[in-house]
Design an enzyme around this catalytic site. Sequence first.
Site, PDB file in Angstrom:
ATOM      1  N   HIS A   1     -14.895   5.792  12.595  1.00  0.00           N
ATOM      2  CA  HIS A   1     -15.986   4.781  12.257  1.00  0.00           C
ATOM      3  C   HIS A   1     -15.515   3.498  12.758  1.00  0.00           C
ATOM      4  CE1 HIS A   1     -13.497   4.751   8.700  1.00  0.00           C
ATOM      5  NE2 HIS A   1     -14.223   3.691   8.346  1.00  0.00           N
ATOM      6  N   ASP A   2     -14.336   2.972  12.909  1.00  0.00           N
ATOM      7  CA  ASP A   2     -13.831   1.876  13.145  1.00  0.00           C
ATOM      8  C   ASP A   2     -13.470   1.339  14.437  1.00  0.00           C
ATOM      9  OD1 ASP A   2     -13.844   1.122  10.273  1.00  0.00           O
ATOM     10  OD2 ASP A   2     -11.858   1.941  10.010  1.00  0.00           O
TER      11      ASP A   2
ATOM     12  N   ASP B   1      -8.145   4.351   2.303  1.00  0.00           N
ATOM     13  CA  ASP B   1      -8.417   3.395   2.796  1.00  0.00           C
ATOM     14  C   ASP B   1      -7.644   2.214   2.754  1.00  0.00           C
ATOM     15  OD1 ASP B   1     -10.684   1.837   4.003  1.00  0.00           O
ATOM     16  OD2 ASP B   1     -10.568   0.773   2.545  1.00  0.00           O
TER      17      ASP B   1
ATOM     18  N   ASP C   1     -13.092   9.781   0.705  1.00  0.00           N
ATOM     19  CA  ASP C   1     -12.533   8.233   0.961  1.00  0.00           C
ATOM     20  C   ASP C   1     -12.219   7.899  -0.404  1.00  0.00           C
ATOM     21  OD1 ASP C   1     -12.172   6.171   2.752  1.00  0.00           O
ATOM     22  OD2 ASP C   1     -13.206   6.902   4.145  1.00  0.00           O
TER      23      ASP C   1
ATOM     24  N   GLU D   1      -4.559   5.681   5.457  1.00  0.00           N
ATOM     25  CA  GLU D   1      -4.730   4.683   6.531  1.00  0.00           C
ATOM     26  C   GLU D   1      -3.954   3.733   6.311  1.00  0.00           C
ATOM     27  OE1 GLU D   1      -8.471   1.952   8.449  1.00  0.00           O
ATOM     28  OE2 GLU D   1      -7.863   1.953   6.386  1.00  0.00           O
TER      29      GLU D   1
HETATM   30  C1  GLC Z   1     -10.719   0.771   6.401  1.00  0.00           C
HETATM   31  C2  GLC Z   1     -12.258   1.208   6.825  1.00  0.00           C
HETATM   32  C3  GLC Z   1     -13.078   0.200   7.304  1.00  0.00           C
HETATM   33  C4  GLC Z   1     -13.469  -0.682   6.120  1.00  0.00           C
HETATM   34  C5  GLC Z   1     -12.145  -1.328   5.729  1.00  0.00           C
HETATM   35  C6  GLC Z   1     -12.310  -2.068   4.551  1.00  0.00           C
HETATM   36  O1  GLC Z   1     -10.288  -0.084   7.489  1.00  0.00           O
HETATM   37  O2  GLC Z   1     -11.990   2.228   7.530  1.00  0.00           O
HETATM   38  O3  GLC Z   1     -14.510   0.766   7.837  1.00  0.00           O
HETATM   39  O4  GLC Z   1     -14.168  -1.705   6.812  1.00  0.00           O
HETATM   40  O5  GLC Z   1     -11.005  -0.718   5.392  1.00  0.00           O
HETATM   41  O6  GLC Z   1     -12.701  -1.197   3.470  1.00  0.00           O
END
Ligand code: GLC
Length: 565
Positions: free
Chosen positions: A333-334, A205, A103, A260
Amino acid sequence: MKLKDLQRKWWKEGVVYQIYPRSFKDSTGDGVGDLRGIIDKLDYIQSLGVDIIWLNPIYSSPNDDNGYDISDYRNIMTEFGSMSDFDELLAGMHERGMKVVMDLVVNHSSDEHEWFQQSRSSRDNPYRDYYHWWPAEDGEPPRRWSYFDPEANAWKYDATTDAYYLHYFSVKQPDLNWENPKLRAEIYDMMHFWFKKGIDGFRMDVITFISKHDGYPEFPEEYQGQAMIDMYAKGPRLHEYLHEMHEEVLKHYDCMTVAEGPGTHIDNVLDLVSEEREELNMNYHFDHQAIGVGDRFLVNEDFQNLVKFKKVMSDWDAVFNEKGWGTIYFGNHDFSRMVSRWGDDSPEYRRFSSKLLSTYLLSMRGTPYYYMGDEIGMTNIKFDNIEDYQDLMTLNWYELTKQEGGDLDAFMESHKLCSRDNARTPIQWDDTENAGFTKGKPWLKVNPNYAEVNVASQEHDPDSELNYFRKMVKLRKQELCLVYGEYRLLLPEHTDIYAYTRTLDDEVILVLLNQSRNAHSLDLVELTGLEVSGCEVLIDNYENHSEQSALGHLRPHQAKLIRIK
Ligand code: GLC
């Protein structure tokens, strides 16, 4: 689609398996998963047949947001182990033929990062411009929305220098200032550090947020509140930075990159992932996740609307007909557990439904991203009490709703379906205490259904979700058509059935998925418009069922892949 025209790549043909280390396996008894826990399970991971492992952040972090708040990008979080554990893990993955994707969290750092400590100490500190500051003498800064701030305000006043800093996420996650070339150089350098260790790529991210609008202007009316996400992804220099990153770092390695991409939609994604742009390989979008889910994850009647889902997924597939490459995922995980969000997690149908969803992910075009635990059909834990939640997102939104005098019962019901903690409960390895995840007290409660849903019991059951998943992964590897074949949606308006064909040269594979508790019968010739002279069932999630049925007959939550000749 013709075999000879394909631009074949390992990251298109691979299956990504995502590991959230905190919840995977604890080797020390402190209740938190760690790197040695993953090392202990390497043979299991390999046995799944997956080839690319994405690790959620494992860097030093005070864990305000479970590692997404990094205080040292070149070190390992103490709870997770040491750099030598990491080296061993990486070598163990490579020995088993798996690639490792890390990540990359560089929209923001932790407020405990040395850079921020320096930056906040004085206005003339050399690190001041590593972050975004707004001097208080200029008045209140223009409104910016924050995901994790209890007041949804992305500016935080800091008395030391009488200024506000920007944080799209929590107050402990200040946004890094990409406008500063020194900051960019530090990041590129850090990326080289990890590539030189031998990693194979990055999942980036919220990378679409890195470029901020010059001078932080007020955003137009239609982009207020949560809708600001789309503006955040339209920063004027985003593509310049990503191209620069490609030139400075990415092009020097045979690596894979995936954004992402909050704020990416079918009309702008090619700017990120078209080959000739030389930015990133892939992106994952949120358009399907948004179906039936509103602000603060409040759920509405569209939550499992199959017709809308098919449309979103088909529109996205079409974007990549000529250029770029897509991704397919249900959960991570989100989000929630796959079977609770997209299927039927009732004891009666859970097993069929999990298998059906695995069939979908592994028979669509685009690289599949599969989240740990979904292979055994883990379900949402559905906490009744707010005290059980650990996730700052649910906790902050609960507070906000409470302050506004909102409907807390509705909030709790929606979060049973959508809270991120549903996907973060520990992996259920066996039926011993704490599901074999830890010998201590797990950091987040274990789902009480672990006695029935666990890896050990599924290992020995040829008909388990786990063994079905393995079979389906194998099938995807054998059938290039499932990776690259053209996708054609059938029955777009059918409310229970998702049916499509995949075609590569003369090879046609028909996918039939009954997403309901109703039985259905279809005429395959009528359905496909093809001359069907022979059919071969490649996989069927009812295959070990005593009673066999006609090819076009679909029982509740039945999934079939049929080769059409
Ligand atoms: C992304 C991650 C998430 C995190 C956010 C802030 O969306 O997947 O888990 O809380 O970024 O870093």
